[in-house]
Design a protein around this motif. Structure first.
Motif, mmCIF file in Angstrom:
data_model
loop_
_atom_site.group_PDB
_atom_site.id
_atom_site.type_symbol
_atom_site.label_atom_id
_atom_site.label_comp_id
_atom_site.label_asym_id
_atom_site.label_seq_id
_atom_site.Cartn_x
_atom_site.Cartn_y
_atom_site.Cartn_z
ATOM 1 N N VAL A 226 2.502 11.000 2.956
ATOM 2 C CA VAL A 226 2.966 10.565 4.267
ATOM 3 C C VAL A 226 2.306 9.223 4.636
ATOM 4 O O VAL A 226 2.682 8.558 5.582
ATOM 5 N N ILE A 228 1.492 5.289 4.363
ATOM 6 C CA ILE A 228 2.215 4.081 3.939
ATOM 7 C C ILE A 228 1.201 3.090 3.377
ATOM 8 O O ILE A 228 0.380 2.551 4.116
ATOM 9 N N LYS B 17 8.446 9.163 5.830
ATOM 10 C CA LYS B 17 7.257 8.612 6.472
ATOM 11 C C LYS B 17 7.508 7.357 7.312
ATOM 12 O O LYS B 17 6.662 6.984 8.113
ATOM 13 N N TYR B 18 8.666 6.722 7.138
ATOM 14 C CA TYR B 18 8.915 5.502 7.914
ATOM 15 C C TYR B 18 9.324 5.808 9.348
ATOM 16 O O TYR B 18 9.419 4.921 10.177
ATOM 17 N N VAL B 257 8.669 -2.204 6.759
ATOM 18 C CA VAL B 257 7.955 -2.210 5.493
ATOM 19 C C VAL B 257 8.985 -2.526 4.409
ATOM 20 O O VAL B 257 9.943 -1.784 4.240
ATOM 21 N N PRO B 258 8.819 -3.652 3.697
ATOM 22 C CA PRO B 258 9.847 -4.060 2.730
ATOM 23 C C PRO B 258 10.098 -2.973 1.685
ATOM 24 O O PRO B 258 9.171 -2.497 1.046
ATOM 25 N N MET B 274 2.287 -6.063 11.918
ATOM 26 C CA MET B 274 1.538 -5.055 12.657
ATOM 27 C C MET B 274 1.052 -5.539 14.019
ATOM 28 O O MET B 274 1.000 -4.777 14.963
#
Lengths: 258, 417
Positions: A226, A228, B17-18, B257-258, B274
């Motif tokens: 989870v 990033i 998670k994104y 996030v690329p 960020m």
């Protein structure tokens, strides 16, 4: 100076307050049996813990300040910080001296200190509600070990009782060597004897439920995936999960090996 | 068997998670009849190495998807392994994680397999099973799938604490470019349906205490920041519209996030914005809690937020005529507008000044950031900033006196040489 020594319980502390007010001693220094340093000049008084006197003091305080403010005093007491008893005593003196409740007079150093220590204790309480990691044993007990900075088990008890009403659980404070155990009906305070050598050759390693290893592995997988990677921020991570808690966290430490 | 479920969990966690939302607050589901779990103020059970809170088991039901949105890892054209959970697997994972105190509940999203209704039906089935068969009272956050029928949305509302639809791209034109299969109108429809349903059910609850809960933690949404070339003004105006138009509880901002080499997007390896994300959240907070209007913070003259300083300070510097304020006199509402004074300090100031006049020492102990606040307030002390400083000068003093946390990192690296 009047030195008062009590048994480090909440009732004992309140009894001490009673004695101080009754004897009209000032200034005072309140300390526990464990912390007291003998002093040539002081004549320490060992306070007898008395439920009735404690009850009277608490009722007196509760009449003057709000219920949340009373809870703050209790939370501060649980911090076990050296000298916190004297801060609490100063606060209580203020409560009885003033007409209206001083609980929000944040410009007073003792009131501010109580509010700050309460915040520290509650942060630790909240952390424990978050960081308790139960492990299922073969006899269907959910067991967790914790080592909180402050004595917060009395504060988290109701949270866990409400939440995990249908499973037996035990949360054990390794640092203070006592735990709270829920048997599907009530919560009790218990003390365990780890590595009890008198019982013979049997190893004292608890047996985990057959599914326990799988769920710990799944939780570790989840924790890892989870994240990033592109946003890695160790400083923030450590700020939220300080290292001293890692050894009791499934995702940070292999709990099954002990 | 265990290897199979582990692989699925890894893949479907990676894909989920994104979605940054991980809040578990705002609901008040009680534990009934010795069941499992309850909800309250929300707890972050751990934090990932990127510093984000982990409160819920956040997974996709499947990463099979018929859409081809450029910014998304699970887009149809991406060559990745596709897997799907069964309803029972998600239920077991949720219950076993919950019982070990790992999580507050479940956040279930999904790729669109087949069509909207099929996908939504599967999500609802998971929630229903948890609530009805396992007496689970923990937090459930479900994704509303645009295009799903009203009946399904209604059922979802009965079991979930929160429902969300991600707007993804703040502008319609940006969305058309990056996600040709989607449009905002289709997202607003279920959002609107839920909004009306929530208001209705709240009224019912007032009349009948036993009326069932309906999405008690409300709706939320998310926008991706920095994927299309939108301005901060575009983002925050859209957010303001979501808050006022659809009663949303939260809007999340997720720095892009690329994930692909698509020419329409920032390339692989470009930095995640960020700081910008942080400034947008600050603006969001100023709007929701500090009584600022979005037009005060962002407008045609200032379409972008200042990355060096926070949006409140930047507003104050543009409106020096409102200052200095006497901290012992002005209202709570005005105190909240002073840079360096947060919500808690403001409330403490208002409570404490009833007992005595406050001076710099008191303010400092209460927790005010004096280095910023001192240019904007006077108090019970004789000394105060008496020079008539320009906005530019104040900004320089503040930046000179305290390096931003983002700058500090850069400086540390430089000092190595």
């Amino acid at each position: 100076m009047g030195v008062f020594i009590y048994d480090s319980t909440w009732t004992g502390f309140l009894s001490t307050i009673f004695e101080i007010f009754e004897r009209r001693v000032r200034p005072v220094n309140i300390t526990t049996v464990g912390r007291y340093m003998p002093d040539v000049f002081a004549q320490p008084l060992h306070v007898t813990t008395d439920e009735v006197k404690a009850e009277r003091v608490l009722a007196g305080i509760a009449k003057k300040i709000s219920a949340p403010a009373v809870r703050k005093l209790y939370a501060c007491f649980l911090s076990e910080l050296p000298g916190i008893e004297n801060t609490l005593y100063a606060y209580i003196r203020l409560v009885f001296a003033m007409k209206e409740s001083p609980e929000r007079a944040y410009a007073d150093p003792d009131v501010l200190r109580v509010s700050q220590v309460d915040k520290m204790v509650h942060r630790e309480k909240h952390r424990m509600e978050a960081f308790v990691r139960f492990q299922l044993t073969s006899d269907d007990l959910y067991y967790a070990a914790v080592e909180p900075d402050y004595n917060v088990l009395p504060l988290i008890l109701n949270h866990f009782k409400r939440r995990y009403a249908d499973q037996r659980w035990l949360i054990y404070d390794l640092r203070r060597d006592y735990g709270i155990y829920y048997d599907l009906k009530t919560v009790e305070e218990v003390t365990l004897s780890f590595n009890d050598k008198s019982t013979g050759s049997e190893p004292s390693i608890p047996l985990f439920h057959e599914e326990e290893a799988l769920y710990q592995a799944l939780w570790k997988d989840y924790f890892k995936h989870v994240n990033i990677k592109e946003r890695k921020n160790d400083k923030l991570h450590l700020q939220h999960v300080p290292k001293r808690y890692w050894k009791n966290l499934t995702e940070k430490f292999n709990l099954l090996m002990w | 068997m265990s290897e199979r479920i582990r692989e699925k969990l890894q893949i479907l966690t990676d894909a989920a998670k994104y979605d940054v939302s991980c809040s578990s607050s705002g609901s008040s589901r009680k534990n009934k009849n010795k069941g499992l779990g309850d909800t309250g103020n929300g707890i972050c059970h751990t934090y990932t190495e990127d510093g984000r809170c982990v409160s819920l088991l956040k997974i996709l039901f499947t990463n099979v998807c018929i859409f081809d949105c450029a910014y998304c890892v699970t887009r149809k054209s991406n060559d990745i392994k596709r897997v799907a959970f069964t309803v029972q697997e998600v239920v077991d994972l949720t219950l076993n994680f919950y019982r070990r105190n790992y999580i507050e509940g479940l956040f279930l999203s999904s790729g669109i397999f087949k069509d909207a209704d099929h996908t939504m039906e599967r999500l609802v089935r998971v929630a229903k099973k948890l609530r009805k068969e396992h007496n689970f009272n923990g937090y459930i956050h479900l994704k509303s799938i645009p295009g799903a029928s009203d009946e399904l949305m209604h059922e979802a509302g009965l079991y979930a604490d929160r429902l969300s639809i991600n707007i993804e791209i703040p502008t319609e034109s940006g969305l058309k470019l990056l996600a040709p299969d989607k449009d905002h109108k289709e997202m607003f429809r279920p959002m609107n349906y839920l909004k009306n349903e929530i208001i209705l059910k709240k009224e019912e609850k007032k009349l009948f205490r036993k009326a069932p809960l309906f999405t008690p933690a409300g709706q939320s949404s998310q926008m991706i920041i920095g994927a299309a070339k939108e301005s901060d003004k575009d983002i925050m105006y859209t957010a303001a519209k979501l808050y006022t138009g659809f009663n949303l509880k939260r809007v999340y901002y997720s720095g892009y996030v690329p994930v692909s080499n698509d020419r329409r997007l920032p390339g692989l390896g470009s930095a995640v914005p960020m700081v910008r994300e942080n400034r947008l959240y600050q603006t969001d907070w100023l709007m929701r809690f500090y009584g600022f209007g979005v037009k005060e913070l962002l407008n045609d003259a200032n379409p972008h937020l200042d990355l060096d300083i926070d949006p409140k300070l930047s507003w104050a510097l543009r409106n020096l005529s409102c200052f200095p304020m006497d901290i012992n006199k002005v209202s709570l509402h005005e105190i909240l507008r002073v840079p360096g004074i947060g919500m808690q300090s403001a409330h403490k100031i208002v409570a404490a000044r009833k007992f005595q006049k406050l001076n710099w020492d008191h303010l400092k102990k209460i927790g005010v950031a004096i280095n910023r606040a001192k240019y904007f307030i006077t108090c019970g002390s004789r000394q105060f900033e008496s020079r008539d400083l320009s906005a530019m000068k104040i900004k320089q003093f503040i930046l000179g006196g305290s390096a931003s946390k983002y700058l500090k990192i850069a400086q540390q690296q430089l000092s190595l040489f």
